[in-house]
Motif scaffolding. Structure first.
Motif, PDB file in Angstrom:
ATOM      1  N   ASN A 215       0.861  -1.186   0.000  1.00  0.00           N
ATOM      2  CA  ASN A 215       0.000   0.000   0.000  1.00  0.00           C
ATOM      3  C   ASN A 215       0.895   1.232   0.000  1.00  0.00           C
ATOM      4  N   GLY A 216       1.144   1.757  -1.173  1.00  0.00           N
ATOM      5  CA  GLY A 216       2.054   2.880  -1.330  1.00  0.00           C
ATOM      6  C   GLY A 216       1.439   4.237  -1.064  1.00  0.00           C
ATOM      7  N   THR A 217       0.235   4.239  -0.543  1.00  0.00           N
ATOM      8  CA  THR A 217      -0.381   5.507  -0.141  1.00  0.00           C
ATOM      9  C   THR A 217      -0.120   5.732   1.350  1.00  0.00           C
ATOM     10  N   SER A 218      -0.647   6.824   1.862  1.00  0.00           N
ATOM     11  CA  SER A 218      -0.517   7.085   3.298  1.00  0.00           C
ATOM     12  C   SER A 218      -1.797   6.731   4.050  1.00  0.00           C
ATOM     13  N   THR A 219      -2.730   6.078   3.364  1.00  0.00           N
ATOM     14  CA  THR A 219      -4.049   5.813   3.938  1.00  0.00           C
ATOM     15  C   THR A 219      -4.312   4.317   3.991  1.00  0.00           C
ATOM     16  N   ASP A 220      -4.880   3.871   5.094  1.00  0.00           N
ATOM     17  CA  ASP A 220      -5.272   2.465   5.247  1.00  0.00           C
ATOM     18  C   ASP A 220      -6.177   2.036   4.087  1.00  0.00           C
ATOM     19  N   ARG A 221      -6.080   0.770   3.708  1.00  0.00           N
ATOM     20  CA  ARG A 221      -6.953   0.188   2.675  1.00  0.00           C
ATOM     21  C   ARG A 221      -7.631  -1.046   3.276  1.00  0.00           C
ATOM     22  N   PRO A 222      -8.592  -0.852   4.183  1.00  0.00           N
ATOM     23  CA  PRO A 222      -9.190  -2.000   4.880  1.00  0.00           C
ATOM     24  C   PRO A 222      -9.956  -2.931   3.941  1.00  0.00           C
ATOM     25  N   MET A 223      -9.996  -4.197   4.355  1.00  0.00           N
ATOM     26  CA  MET A 223     -10.766  -5.197   3.604  1.00  0.00           C
ATOM     27  C   MET A 223     -11.484  -6.133   4.577  1.00  0.00           C
ATOM     28  N   ASP A 224     -12.681  -6.552   4.161  1.00  0.00           N
ATOM     29  CA  ASP A 224     -13.384  -7.639   4.848  1.00  0.00           C
ATOM     30  C   ASP A 224     -12.825  -8.964   4.340  1.00  0.00           C
ATOM     31  N   LEU A 225     -12.631  -9.902   5.245  1.00  0.00           N
ATOM     32  CA  LEU A 225     -12.205 -11.250   4.862  1.00  0.00           C
ATOM     33  C   LEU A 225     -13.362 -12.200   5.124  1.00  0.00           C
ATOM     34  N   SER A 226     -13.724 -12.961   4.103  1.00  0.00           N
ATOM     35  CA  SER A 226     -14.821 -13.906   4.261  1.00  0.00           C
ATOM     36  C   SER A 226     -14.365 -15.306   3.886  1.00  0.00           C
TER      37      SER A 226
ATOM     38  N   THR B  12       2.544   0.853   3.388  1.00  0.00           N
ATOM     39  CA  THR B  12       3.905   0.319   3.367  1.00  0.00           C
ATOM     40  C   THR B  12       4.792   1.442   2.816  1.00  0.00           C
ATOM     41  N   ALA B  13       6.080   1.234   2.820  1.00  0.00           N
ATOM     42  CA  ALA B  13       6.975   2.355   2.478  1.00  0.00           C
ATOM     43  C   ALA B  13       6.693   2.905   1.084  1.00  0.00           C
ATOM     44  N   ASP B  14       6.364   2.024   0.158  1.00  0.00           N
ATOM     45  CA  ASP B  14       6.037   2.412  -1.216  1.00  0.00           C
ATOM     46  C   ASP B  14       5.377   1.198  -1.876  1.00  0.00           C
ATOM     47  N   TRP B  15       5.055   1.304  -3.138  1.00  0.00           N
ATOM     48  CA  TRP B  15       4.343   0.200  -3.813  1.00  0.00           C
ATOM     49  C   TRP B  15       5.241  -1.005  -4.061  1.00  0.00           C
ATOM     50  N   ASN B  16       6.551  -0.854  -3.893  1.00  0.00           N
ATOM     51  CA  ASN B  16       7.474  -1.986  -4.067  1.00  0.00           C
ATOM     52  C   ASN B  16       7.770  -2.697  -2.757  1.00  0.00           C
ATOM     53  N   THR B  17       7.174  -2.247  -1.681  1.00  0.00           N
ATOM     54  CA  THR B  17       7.442  -2.784  -0.346  1.00  0.00           C
ATOM     55  C   THR B  17       6.219  -3.545   0.135  1.00  0.00           C
ATOM     56  N   TRP B  18       6.423  -4.818   0.447  1.00  0.00           N
ATOM     57  CA  TRP B  18       5.322  -5.727   0.765  1.00  0.00           C
ATOM     58  C   TRP B  18       5.324  -6.049   2.250  1.00  0.00           C
ATOM     59  N   ALA B  19       4.135  -6.202   2.794  1.00  0.00           N
ATOM     60  CA  ALA B  19       3.965  -6.525   4.207  1.00  0.00           C
ATOM     61  C   ALA B  19       2.923  -7.639   4.312  1.00  0.00           C
ATOM     62  N   SER B  20       2.802  -8.220   5.489  1.00  0.00           N
ATOM     63  CA  SER B  20       1.858  -9.324   5.684  1.00  0.00           C
ATOM     64  C   SER B  20       0.903  -9.031   6.825  1.00  0.00           C
ATOM     65  N   ARG B  21      -0.313  -9.490   6.647  1.00  0.00           N
ATOM     66  CA  ARG B  21      -1.334  -9.454   7.694  1.00  0.00           C
ATOM     67  C   ARG B  21      -1.843 -10.874   7.859  1.00  0.00           C
ATOM     68  N   THR B  22      -1.991 -11.317   9.106  1.00  0.00           N
ATOM     69  CA  THR B  22      -2.450 -12.678   9.372  1.00  0.00           C
ATOM     70  C   THR B  22      -3.699 -12.654  10.233  1.00  0.00           C
TER      71      THR B  22
ATOM     72  N   PRO C 243      -5.591  -2.793  -1.116  1.00  0.00           N
ATOM     73  CA  PRO C 243      -4.170  -2.614  -1.405  1.00  0.00           C
ATOM     74  C   PRO C 243      -3.807  -3.472  -2.620  1.00  0.00           C
ATOM     75  N   ASN C 244      -2.605  -3.363  -3.113  1.00  0.00           N
ATOM     76  CA  ASN C 244      -2.151  -4.360  -4.085  1.00  0.00           C
ATOM     77  C   ASN C 244      -1.931  -5.664  -3.330  1.00  0.00           C
ATOM     78  N   LEU C 245      -2.422  -6.764  -3.912  1.00  0.00           N
ATOM     79  CA  LEU C 245      -2.391  -8.057  -3.217  1.00  0.00           C
ATOM     80  C   LEU C 245      -1.535  -9.037  -4.001  1.00  0.00           C
ATOM     81  N   ASP C 246      -0.525  -9.570  -3.336  1.00  0.00           N
ATOM     82  CA  ASP C 246       0.416 -10.485  -4.002  1.00  0.00           C
ATOM     83  C   ASP C 246      -0.025 -11.935  -3.912  1.00  0.00           C
ATOM     84  N   ARG C 247      -0.401 -12.345  -2.693  1.00  0.00           N
ATOM     85  CA  ARG C 247      -0.772 -13.744  -2.498  1.00  0.00           C
ATOM     86  C   ARG C 247      -1.403 -13.894  -1.131  1.00  0.00           C
ATOM     87  N   VAL C 248      -2.049 -15.034  -0.901  1.00  0.00           N
ATOM     88  CA  VAL C 248      -2.397 -15.443   0.449  1.00  0.00           C
ATOM     89  C   VAL C 248      -1.705 -16.768   0.720  1.00  0.00           C
ATOM     90  N   SER C 249      -1.446 -17.014   2.007  1.00  0.00           N
ATOM     91  CA  SER C 249      -0.836 -18.273   2.435  1.00  0.00           C
ATOM     92  C   SER C 249      -1.679 -18.852   3.554  1.00  0.00           C
TER      93      SER C 249
END
Ligand code: GCU
Length: 138
Positions: free
Chosen positions: A61-72, A87-97, A120-126
């Motif tokens: 999430n390369g913006t300064s604003t949260d991008r919340p999502m519902d998980l179903s 995240t720091a920029d659009w090239n920087t990835w983080a994880s939420r569990t 946000p931009n979404l790479d994958r889920v694990s």
């Protein structure tokens, strides 16, 4: 045991597009959610048995604003408006569990944007067992 990865670019996408215009993604790309509420990515995941699992989403999430999502899971929201902060920029990835409960067999796991900014931009889920992941965030 190791987590199983599901690439966002291989999932069902509603109001979003596969993109490659930033670095650091896994697989062949990531999903760029359309900037609208209700845009989603849905993963189909097989579970050998019913029970708890950890669901980790890798995002940028390369913006300064949260991008919340519902998980179903299978049509029921199991975590509402989960925070996907900057995240720091659009090239920087983080994880939420989050911890989820799966049924045996095929499960539909959906991440839906709850604001007009989209997800946000979404790479994958694990998917992993709760014991072999980082602490859940909620
Ligand atoms: C930029 C960025 C995209 C991102 C988008 C957004 O256009 O390059 O990767 O998805 O912002 O705000 O969602």
């Amino acid at each position: 045991s190791a987590a199983t990865d599901y690439q966002a670019e291989d999932a069902l996408i509603s109001q979003g597009a596969v993109a490659t215009n930033h670095t650091g993604y896994s697989g062949s790309g990531f999903v760029d959610y359309t900037n609208v509420k209700g845009s989603y990515v849905e993963f189909t995941a097989d579970a050998a048995a019913a029970g708890p699992a950890s669901l980790t989403l890798r995002y940028a999430n390369g913006t300064s604003t949260d991008r919340p999502m519902d998980l179903s899971v299978n049509g029921t929201v199991v975590a509402s408006a989960v925070s996907f902060p900057a995240t720091a920029d659009w090239n920087t990835w983080a994880s939420r569990t989050v911890n989820v409960t799966l049924k045996a067999g095929s499960n539909k796991i959906r991440a839906t944007a709850t604001t007009a900014a989209g997800g946000p931009n979404l790479d994958r889920v694990s998917l992993g067992t709760p014991s072999d992941t980082q602490a859940p965030t909620r």
